[in-house]
Design a protein around this motif. Structure first.
Motif, PDB file in Angstrom:
ATOM      1  N   UNK A 161      -2.530 -63.962  37.587  1.00 42.94           N
ATOM      2  CA  UNK A 161      -2.938 -62.792  36.817  1.00 42.94           C
ATOM      3  C   UNK A 161      -4.268 -62.244  37.299  1.00 42.94           C
ATOM      4  N   UNK A 162      -5.185 -63.129  37.643  1.00 48.37           N
ATOM      5  CA  UNK A 162      -6.486 -62.699  38.154  1.00 48.37           C
ATOM      6  C   UNK A 162      -6.333 -61.945  39.471  1.00 48.37           C
ATOM      7  N   UNK A 163      -5.439 -62.419  40.332  1.00 47.56           N
ATOM      8  CA  UNK A 163      -5.193 -61.730  41.604  1.00 47.56           C
ATOM      9  C   UNK A 163      -4.629 -60.328  41.361  1.00 47.56           C
ATOM     10  N   UNK A 164      -3.727 -60.218  40.392  1.00 49.74           N
ATOM     11  CA  UNK A 164      -3.147 -58.917  40.062  1.00 49.74           C
ATOM     12  C   UNK A 164      -4.227 -57.965  39.558  1.00 49.74           C
ATOM     13  N   UNK A 165      -5.038 -58.444  38.628  1.00 49.19           N
ATOM     14  CA  UNK A 165      -6.094 -57.601  38.065  1.00 49.19           C
ATOM     15  C   UNK A 165      -7.070 -57.150  39.145  1.00 49.19           C
ATOM     16  N   UNK A 166      -7.481 -58.075  40.005  1.00 50.60           N
ATOM     17  CA  UNK A 166      -8.442 -57.727  41.050  1.00 50.60           C
ATOM     18  C   UNK A 166      -7.843 -56.742  42.055  1.00 50.60           C
ATOM     19  N   UNK A 167      -6.600 -56.958  42.451  1.00 45.76           N
ATOM     20  CA  UNK A 167      -5.985 -56.039  43.402  1.00 45.76           C
ATOM     21  C   UNK A 167      -5.936 -54.626  42.824  1.00 45.76           C
ATOM     22  N   UNK A 168      -5.578 -54.520  41.542  1.00 48.57           N
ATOM     23  CA  UNK A 168      -5.512 -53.206  40.901  1.00 48.57           C
ATOM     24  C   UNK A 168      -6.871 -52.522  40.885  1.00 48.57           C
ATOM     25  N   UNK A 169      -7.935 -53.304  40.698  1.00 44.63           N
ATOM     26  CA  UNK A 169      -9.291 -52.736  40.671  1.00 44.63           C
ATOM     27  C   UNK A 169      -9.808 -52.404  42.067  1.00 44.63           C
ATOM     28  N   UNK A 170      -9.633 -53.311  43.000  1.00 41.93           N
ATOM     29  CA  UNK A 170     -10.231 -53.167  44.333  1.00 41.93           C
ATOM     30  C   UNK A 170      -9.721 -51.922  45.047  1.00 41.93           C
ATOM     31  N   UNK A 171      -8.437 -51.633  44.895  1.00 40.09           N
ATOM     32  CA  UNK A 171      -7.872 -50.483  45.611  1.00 40.09           C
ATOM     33  C   UNK A 171      -8.459 -49.163  45.126  1.00 40.09           C
TER      34      UNK A 171
END
Length: 243
Positions: free
Chosen positions: A142-152
């Motif tokens: 879940x943390x990876x999903x959240x970060x990917x959504x933010x970073x892009x």
């Protein structure tokens, strides 16, 4: 300003994982965001580095201890939002992603086992977030999903500032269908309107298709979108035909 991501986890080696590749990986190398993955076990105080214990009142599994979690949380000196990935959290949506991406970063607490000692939520200001109605082995995915959504969404990561404007959820709708060469493939042809060069027609077609796709595939999104778009400029809702 660099977007600073701090991860509190029992498995820090899971990071950056897929975030070390493609757009996120390039942005990490360029310093557009930073990553600090900390092992919760490092904050245990006994010689066995114990982070969990049996549930009070009995039951299966183990529960992460509030004292160890608090020590890990308190080690992070930042004003960034503190988020715990948990199935009972508020569903993650694009509006919240945009808010987080516009801020200084985020600290993410990843659970394991049967979850967290409830007292940690009373003792610390923690935002509970879920990425869907299913159960994972831990909060790291879940943390990876959240970060990917933010970073892009960080400046310069996607290139053109408008790159994400038409994507699913940005306007409350799913994205319209996309096509590319070859013009004909297995008897199927790219819609004529997309080959017309008429930008007004193309824009109208894309809006119509986005609305159609959303109505058919995600009636829950359509209901929310349709409720918003029938608001008058004064905020008063116009009556629909069936009202």
């Amino acid at each position: 300003m660099t977007f600073a991501a701090t991860i509190l986890t029992l498995y820090p080696d899971m990071f950056p994982g897929p975030l070390g590749f493609s757009l996120a990986g390039r942005a990490l190398a360029e310093g557009r965001w930073s990553l600090d993955a900390r092992n919760i076990r490092d904050f245990a105080t006994d010689r066995h580095r114990t982070v969990d214990d049996t549930p009070a009142g009995g039951g299966a599994g183990m529960v992460l201890r509030a004292d160890v979690l608090a020590a890990a949380i308190d080690s992070v000196a930042t004003d960034a939002p503190l988020i715990a990935m948990t199935p009972r959290g508020k569903p993650l949506g694009q509006p919240r992603v945009r808010e987080l991406a516009a801020g200084p970063g985020v600290t993410i607490l990843c659970g394991r086992f049967e979850g967290f000692d409830e007292r940690i939520f009373a003792a610390r200001a923690i935002e509970e977030v879920s990425i869907g109605d299913y159960v994972l082995s831990g909060g790291e995915m879940g943390a990876l999903v959240l970060l990917d959504a933010c970073i892009r969404l960080l400046p310069g990561v996607m290139g053109a500032a408008s790159s994400g404007d038409d994507e699913s959820f940005e306007s409350g709708l799913l994205e319209y269908p996309q096509y590319t060469r070859p013009q004909q493939w297995e008897g199927r042809t790219i819609p004529e309107v997309l080959r017309s060069g008429d930008h007004a027609r193309i824009a109208a077609w894309r809006k119509h298709m986005a609305e159609t796709e959303t109505r058919l595939r995600r009636p829950d999104l359509w209901e929310r979108y349709d409720g918003v778009r029938v608001q008058s400029p004064s905020g008063a809702r116009r009556l629909m035909k069936d009202e």
